[in-house]
Design a protein around this motif. Structure first.
Motif, PDB file in Angstrom:
ATOM      1  N   LYS A   1      -3.525  -0.455  13.757  1.00 31.71           N
ATOM      2  CA  LYS A   1      -4.912  -0.136  14.110  1.00 31.71           C
ATOM      3  C   LYS A   1      -5.120   1.367  13.982  1.00 31.71           C
ATOM      4  CE  LYS A   1      -8.441  -0.677  17.611  1.00 31.71           C
ATOM      5  NZ  LYS A   1      -9.394  -1.500  16.881  1.00 31.71           N
ATOM      6  N   ALA A   2      -4.088   2.130  14.371  1.00 32.69           N
ATOM      7  CA  ALA A   2      -4.151   3.590  14.257  1.00 32.69           C
ATOM      8  C   ALA A   2      -2.733   4.129  14.122  1.00 32.69           C
ATOM      9  CB  ALA A   2      -4.817   4.191  15.484  1.00 32.69           C
TER      10      ALA A   2
ATOM     11  N   GLN B   1     -10.189   0.854  25.261  1.00 29.55           N
ATOM     12  CA  GLN B   1     -11.166  -0.063  25.864  1.00 29.55           C
ATOM     13  C   GLN B   1     -10.816  -1.476  25.417  1.00 29.55           C
ATOM     14  OE1 GLN B   1     -14.065   0.929  27.720  1.00 29.55           O
ATOM     15  NE2 GLN B   1     -14.275  -1.230  28.201  1.00 29.55           N
ATOM     16  N   ALA B   2     -10.435  -2.336  26.383  1.00 28.35           N
ATOM     17  CA  ALA B   2     -10.144  -3.748  26.119  1.00 28.35           C
ATOM     18  C   ALA B   2     -11.066  -4.571  27.001  1.00 28.35           C
ATOM     19  CB  ALA B   2      -8.686  -4.064  26.424  1.00 28.35           C
TER      20      ALA B   2
ATOM     21  N   TYR C   1       2.368   8.591  16.465  1.00 28.72           N
ATOM     22  CA  TYR C   1       2.152   7.382  17.246  1.00 28.72           C
ATOM     23  C   TYR C   1       1.547   6.303  16.366  1.00 28.72           C
ATOM     24  CZ  TYR C   1      -2.940   7.932  17.862  1.00 28.72           C
ATOM     25  OH  TYR C   1      -4.284   8.022  17.655  1.00 28.72           O
ATOM     26  N   TYR C   2       1.806   5.072  16.770  1.00 28.59           N
ATOM     27  CA  TYR C   2       1.289   3.888  16.097  1.00 28.59           C
ATOM     28  C   TYR C   2       0.667   2.981  17.149  1.00 28.59           C
ATOM     29  CZ  TYR C   2       4.704   5.220  12.492  1.00 28.59           C
ATOM     30  OH  TYR C   2       5.436   5.888  11.554  1.00 28.59           O
ATOM     31  N   LEU C   3      -0.473   2.406  16.836  1.00 28.46           N
ATOM     32  CA  LEU C   3      -1.099   1.391  17.688  1.00 28.46           C
ATOM     33  C   LEU C   3      -1.177   0.093  16.898  1.00 28.46           C
ATOM     34  CD1 LEU C   3      -4.092   3.179  19.432  1.00 28.46           C
ATOM     35  CD2 LEU C   3      -2.211   2.027  20.549  1.00 28.46           C
TER      36      LEU C   3
ATOM     37  N   ARG D   1      -5.461  -9.313  19.261  1.00 29.07           N
ATOM     38  CA  ARG D   1      -6.315  -8.953  20.383  1.00 29.07           C
ATOM     39  C   ARG D   1      -7.282  -7.862  19.939  1.00 29.07           C
ATOM     40  NH1 ARG D   1      -2.964 -10.225  24.829  1.00 29.07           N
ATOM     41  NH2 ARG D   1      -4.666  -9.856  26.247  1.00 29.07           N
ATOM     42  N   ASP D   2      -8.318  -7.655  20.729  1.00 30.04           N
ATOM     43  CA  ASP D   2      -9.337  -6.679  20.359  1.00 30.04           C
ATOM     44  C   ASP D   2      -9.393  -5.560  21.394  1.00 30.04           C
ATOM     45  OD1 ASP D   2     -11.401  -5.574  18.854  1.00 30.04           O
ATOM     46  OD2 ASP D   2     -12.932  -6.586  20.064  1.00 30.04           O
ATOM     47  N   PHE D   3      -9.243  -4.319  20.941  1.00 30.26           N
ATOM     48  CA  PHE D   3      -9.441  -3.146  21.782  1.00 30.26           C
ATOM     49  C   PHE D   3      -9.835  -1.988  20.885  1.00 30.26           C
ATOM     50  CE2 PHE D   3      -4.950  -3.051  20.706  1.00 30.26           C
ATOM     51  CZ  PHE D   3      -4.742  -1.737  20.333  1.00 30.26           C
TER      52      PHE D   3
END
Length: 149
Positions: free
Chosen positions: A26-27, A44-45, A124-126, A131-133
């Motif tokens: 995601k990032a 934000q989740a 960093y890795y996300l 799931r959605d956040f």
């Protein structure tokens, strides 16, 4: 018969290939941090906002002593530049039984240390999984106490 066999064989190969595919992040971002300088992420989740922040405090025997706080839970660990001890992984959301893929996580990796400047380079890795956040805040924060952000 041979068409059906081909379709089944192709589906199996495609399914196995997806198991070994690299994750879709995601990032991901490189960060240069001075000693005791904080990096803050707010996620934000659904209705909940969760804060993650980290800093490094010491370079000892080629290991970078890290402090990370996620959702008011503190972590302390040491990152090295060798392959097996380079990264630290933190789950982001509680697991849900209905998902068969890996749950969302944050991973922090030690990339380099510039001795002359006394600056650590981290990445960093996300991983979002199924799931959605969203990231609603991301920034460096000057030196300060661990609860200061």
């Amino acid at each position: 018969m041979s068409k059906n066999l081909f379709v089944v064989f192709f589906s199996i190969i495609l399914g196995v290939t997806n198991l070994f595919a690299p994750p879709v992040w995601k990032a991901e971002k490189f960060i240069e941090l001075n000693k005791d300088e904080f990096y803050l992420l707010t996620l934000q989740a659904r209705e909940a906002a969760k804060t993650l922040f980290f800093r490094w405090t010491l370079l000892k025997n080629e290991g970078l002593v890290m402090h990370l706080n996620y959702d008011s839970f503190p972590h302390q660990f040491i990152l090295y530049q060798d392959y097996q001890r380079r990264c630290y992984k933190v789950p982001l959301l509680k697991p849900e039984q209905k998902y068969y893929s890996e749950e969302p996580f944050f991973m922090l990796c030690f990339k380099d240390y510039h001795r002359a400047k006394k600056v650590a380079t981290l990445k960093y890795y996300l991983y979002q999984g199924n799931r959605d956040f969203n990231i609603i805040d991301e920034r460096k924060v000057p030196n300060g106490g661990f609860n200061t952000y």
